[in-house]
Design an enzyme around this catalytic site. Sequence first.
Site, short mmCIF file in Angstrom:
data_model
loop_
_atom_site.label_atom_id
_atom_site.label_comp_id
_atom_site.label_asym_id
_atom_site.label_seq_id
_atom_site.Cartn_x
_atom_site.Cartn_y
_atom_site.Cartn_z
N GLU A 188 52.95 7.30 33.35
CA GLU A 188 54.12 6.54 33.87
C GLU A 188 54.05 6.95 35.58
OE1 GLU A 188 57.52 5.59 30.71
OE2 GLU A 188 57.52 7.82 31.64
N GLU A 257 54.78 2.47 25.07
CA GLU A 257 55.91 2.98 24.68
C GLU A 257 57.14 1.82 24.35
OE1 GLU A 257 57.54 5.98 27.11
OE2 GLU A 257 55.65 7.26 27.02
#
Length: 848
Positions: A188, A257
Amino acid sequence: MMEKKNLVELILLCLILVFEGHCIQRVLCTSVTYDGRALVIDGKRRILQSGSIHYPRTTPEVWPELIRKAKEGGLDVIETYVFWNYHEPVKGQYYFEGRFDLVQFVKVVHEAGLFVHLRIGPYACAEWNYGGFPMWLHFIPGIQFRTNNAPYKTEMELFLGKIVGLMKEENLFAAQGGPIILAQVENEYGNVEWAYGAGGPLYIQWAAETAVNMNTSVPWVMCAQSDAPDPIINTCNGFYCDQFTPNSPSKPKMWTENYVGWFLAFGYPIPYRPVEDLAFAVARFFEYGGTFQNYYMYFGGSNFGRTAGGPLIATSYDYDAPLDEYGFIRQPKWGHLRDLHKAIKLCEDYLVSSEPTHEQLGSKLEAHVYYKSSNDSAAFLANYDSSQDATIQFNRNSYFLPAWSVSILPDCKTVIYNTAKVVSQRTVADNPFNSATTARDTSIAPSSWSWYKEHAGIWGNNSFTSLGLLEQINTTKDASDFLWYTTSIHVDESDASNQENEDHLFLVSLGHAALVFINKQVVGFGYGNHDNANFSMTQKINLNPGNNTLDVLSMMVGLQNYGPWFDIQGAGPISVIVDGLRNGKTDLSNGEWTYQVGLEGEYLGLDRVSMANSSLWTKGELVPVKESLIWYKVTFLAPEGTGPLALNLASMGKGQAWVNGQSVGRYWPAYLSPMTGCTDNCDYRGSYDASKCQKDCGKPAQTLYHVPRSWINPGENLLVLHEEIGGDPSKVSVVTRTGQEICAVISQADPAPVDTWKLNSELTPNSPQVRLSCEAGWRITSIHFASFGNPQGSCGAFAPGACHSDVVSIIEQACIGREACSIPVTADTLGDLCPPVIKSLAIEALCS
């Protein structure tokens, strides 16, 4: 000639691996590549369902059971982070044992016949302490985390190499016959890359090249990284990823995710995500060309010890996942998603054969059709309006589409699944550990407790003195949650004789909490929250003539784990001012302070089993309650059964708990969530975010704390609590699950179970069924309600309707004594008292 030689060598390698026992089940000598449509495994494009299970958030004894349930739930892949801070707690010293035996975890997944996505990072986030970074990394001279910084890149490359090398040594990558088909570098970073200036893109380029040069033979991914360099696959993280597009047409559309709920923080309500919305998001993703999606989390588990990130992440990491914190199946989430996976699997050949053809069917109504040939196709029908149901025309047939739903048609004609129609069984109790029917709550005798009372302030000869207020994390090096700040306040006799003066203490802290003592008496407690750990205190105090001691116990509740430059965020007091003395405000911030890292009880090792019989403990009939800085100890007998336990700590304030020397984690039941922000029935329709669906407002975030059964001895067991702000141990209890209350309601108009559908099955249509099942080892022991007609109410509160046929005896005959049973919802099976009515079968049952 060279190609033939290489082929012979590959065959010989496979034979060697087979004889050595490395290639087991279906994961055998695998090659993994990708194209713009999908991951390609053994030359075949694959649609893959994945789920996150973090190995340290449970114990090795239950890994096989969790993996089995994940596989039965329709998963193909298990995804996990790798946690650097626990694998290399000291630079150059590695640990891969117990809950942190990464190799064994990967092998357990392999033995179950599933694949692995190994997210090495090494930054994890994951609501894990310091994002998974070891604290020693912070103290390397000149280091800057996650940017184009030579000291950091050196350590990151060493750890990446350590993990990749370990996996290679154990033959765990796909080309070696192992289960690992994907690896992830970084995590991320695209969300924070802006904060690192020119160093960000340079770092990402270096990270990609470093990963590829590890020669894992499997693709690497970067999640939430739109500038991921080739050949790294950039993937999506979020609640919805149907509109995501990878940064190259040669890369598949992947979702690493998919948040099944959200994490829990002390002082916050409990977040949850309705399964209808979760299924909608998954179906939309595959409708729009997705080929790999991962549930974050499929099993969340527990933040044992001090592993929870911060600030103020709770010990429970349940995440509203399909498998709950204790490993039990959460219904209907698990079952509804299992049916979804089966429906998508029936469409797999179509999904990987072509790009979808889009048809607009009306306002916020659409179809996506996947063709294998002109007369062989599968379709997704979607209504993405958040409130309006619709009936649409498609392929000369009429279909009803509830708002915010997707229907799946594997033959382009027959709806076998709709995301808004939940036909799987449900669990009656929201939390079965709180139900008298399905749980046993065993109190601990109040007279059994012993205690050790700590004194406020400096306790040992390893204290030190410094001018000014020191930053806490740099001082403690995270060796403890606690740091004592001690100084003195002098009051002249003339100030003391002036009765008009009122003294006040003003304290400002970067977090996370603090106990304040004047002359060894507690006068205040302040704390922040997860979104803003900073806090300030204004406290009226009474000072005596002469010298007064001021002791501040500053407390950490998990190191920050997310955000730009999160690794240098500080903690602890930054300003301490006393007002009311003759000279007005006295700023103590830059004065002389004495510091002590940790608590006396930590130094003495009161949490250890070896200290259980120490003379330091006091025992008496009246146990001190509501006192700060006190340790409690008690023994309890192992409850019956083999399942996990829960400690009910609702009567305690804030602290930590240990069972037989194993740290259960931090507790904080005294921190209540706000009274507002919760909904009794959260509407799944419309976009979801982490605050949309919440429950238990005005209550503690967590009162039950998971104790794995493998930590429990057959006889006596030691429980130690360190209470920081005041609680009542006499009301602590041990809770075990004794069964489960299950229910289901299925209409004659509902589709048949997904796994009964076959091509051209409209010639001999299958009937809908009620399917009930218990956790492994439990059996259906009683039927509380069974009605065929138009039953009223909902799960746990059914009542007969105007059309009612009591079918308890039929259901008992089919189900009692069995772990699972299935009942066709037909008049032939159940009778027909009301012929014109479309009837439903509603059942409530007990497993034990």
